[in-house]
Enzyme design. Structure first.
Site, PDB file in Angstrom:
ATOM      1  N   SER A 148      -0.210  -9.195  -5.103  1.00 48.23           N
ATOM      2  CA  SER A 148       0.508  -8.139  -5.833  1.00 48.23           C
ATOM      3  C   SER A 148       0.697  -8.587  -7.275  1.00 48.23           C
ATOM      4  O   SER A 148       0.663  -9.795  -7.569  1.00 48.23           O
ATOM      5  CB  SER A 148       1.871  -7.909  -5.188  1.00 48.23           C
ATOM      6  OG  SER A 148       2.709  -7.129  -6.016  1.00 48.23           O
ATOM      7  N   TYR A 161       9.783 -10.931  -2.060  1.00 49.55           N
ATOM      8  CA  TYR A 161       8.434 -10.370  -1.932  1.00 49.55           C
ATOM      9  C   TYR A 161       7.535 -10.952  -3.017  1.00 49.55           C
ATOM     10  O   TYR A 161       6.406 -11.379  -2.747  1.00 49.55           O
ATOM     11  CB  TYR A 161       8.496  -8.851  -2.050  1.00 49.55           C
ATOM     12  CG  TYR A 161       7.145  -8.169  -2.029  1.00 49.55           C
ATOM     13  CD1 TYR A 161       6.481  -7.946  -0.828  1.00 49.55           C
ATOM     14  CD2 TYR A 161       6.534  -7.744  -3.211  1.00 49.55           C
ATOM     15  CE1 TYR A 161       5.238  -7.319  -0.803  1.00 49.55           C
ATOM     16  CE2 TYR A 161       5.308  -7.108  -3.197  1.00 49.55           C
ATOM     17  CZ  TYR A 161       4.654  -6.904  -1.994  1.00 49.55           C
ATOM     18  OH  TYR A 161       3.424  -6.285  -1.980  1.00 49.55           O
TER      19      TYR A 161
END
Length: 255
Positions: A148, A161
């Protein structure tokens, strides 16, 4: 030069986690169109069967195998069933991810921390290990880890995350360096804001979207097909001299 051949996955077997929807299914659909036999995995067999049947209706070869990647004891069976079905594994895409927390990092519980790290880091680590005996026998082995933009620079309210996705980038580079002699390439893709159910908390919020769009050179959300096409490059022989790479597909978010 026949460019179609360097982007072909004809005869290759691809195992893709988190592939019943979103980015995972987008990758599966493009891999199948390129000639791969795809195994899509997620937590619900009924959904997987529906998605696999859709791919078959397009003339592709596909199978769904249920697996909860947060449960390490289920991973060997996923690999074994894939090999039993198709004989080997040439391509592994670690796409399954979880983010049960949206908020400040100090408000993240240890339980949530453990869950995020188990799915986003531990499962890719273990699946790579389990697939290694088959990948090293492949004539064109490729591992693609879906990280990501948060793995490059932490995103607001996505603390752990982001930490997990940064760890996945490091894991990618370690495997790439150690597996080079085995002719296994390992790369990572860092998507930006892709319009999927997983990221709905972001793109469905007008205030959040306004802030995000201000940071983008290409002022729109991305599509799953755009991630899938980058994955195709990394899976195919077109990228035969590429390993340990981190590729962003984020509309310019990380510029």
């Amino acid at each position: 030069m026949d460019l179609s051949s360097v982007f072909s996955l004809d005869g290759k077997v691809a195992l893709i986690t988190g592939a019943s929807k979103g980015i995972g299914f987008g990758i599966a659909e493009i891999f199948a169109a390129a000639g791969a036999k795809v195994v899509i995995s997620s937590r619900r067999q009924q959904t997987l069967d529906e998605r696999a049947n859709f791919l078959k209706s397009q003339g592709y070869e596909a199978t769904g195998i249920e697996c909860n990647v947060s449960n390490m004891s289920e991973l060997p069976s996923l690999v074994e069933q894939t090999v039993a079905k198709y004989g080997t594994i040439d391509i592994l895409v670690n796409n399954a991810a979880v983010n049960p927390v949206f908020g400040l990092i100090h408000e993240t519980s240890l339980e949530a921390f453990d869950k995020i790290m188990a799915v986003n880091v531990k499962a890719p680590y273990e699946l790579c290990r389990l697939c290694y005996p088959y990948l090293r026998r492949s004539s064109g082995a490729s591992v693609i880890n879906i990280s990501s933009v948060g793995g490059i620079s932490p995103e607001a309210n996505l603390g752990i995350y982001s930490v997990s996705k940064a760890a996945l980038l490091s894991l990618t580079k370690v495997y790439a360096k150690e597996w080079g002699d085995s002719k296994i390439r390992v790369n990572a893709i860092c998507p930006g804001l892709i319009e999927t159910k997983f990221s709905e908390v972001l793109w469905s919020n007008d205030k959040t979207m306004t802030k995000i769009l201000q940071q983008l050179a290409i002022k729109r959300t991305g599509t799953t097909a755009e991630i899938g096409l980058m994955a195709l490059f990394l899976a195919a022989s077109a990228s035969s001299y590429t390993t340990g790479g981190v590729f962003s597909a984020d509309g310019g978010f990380t510029i």
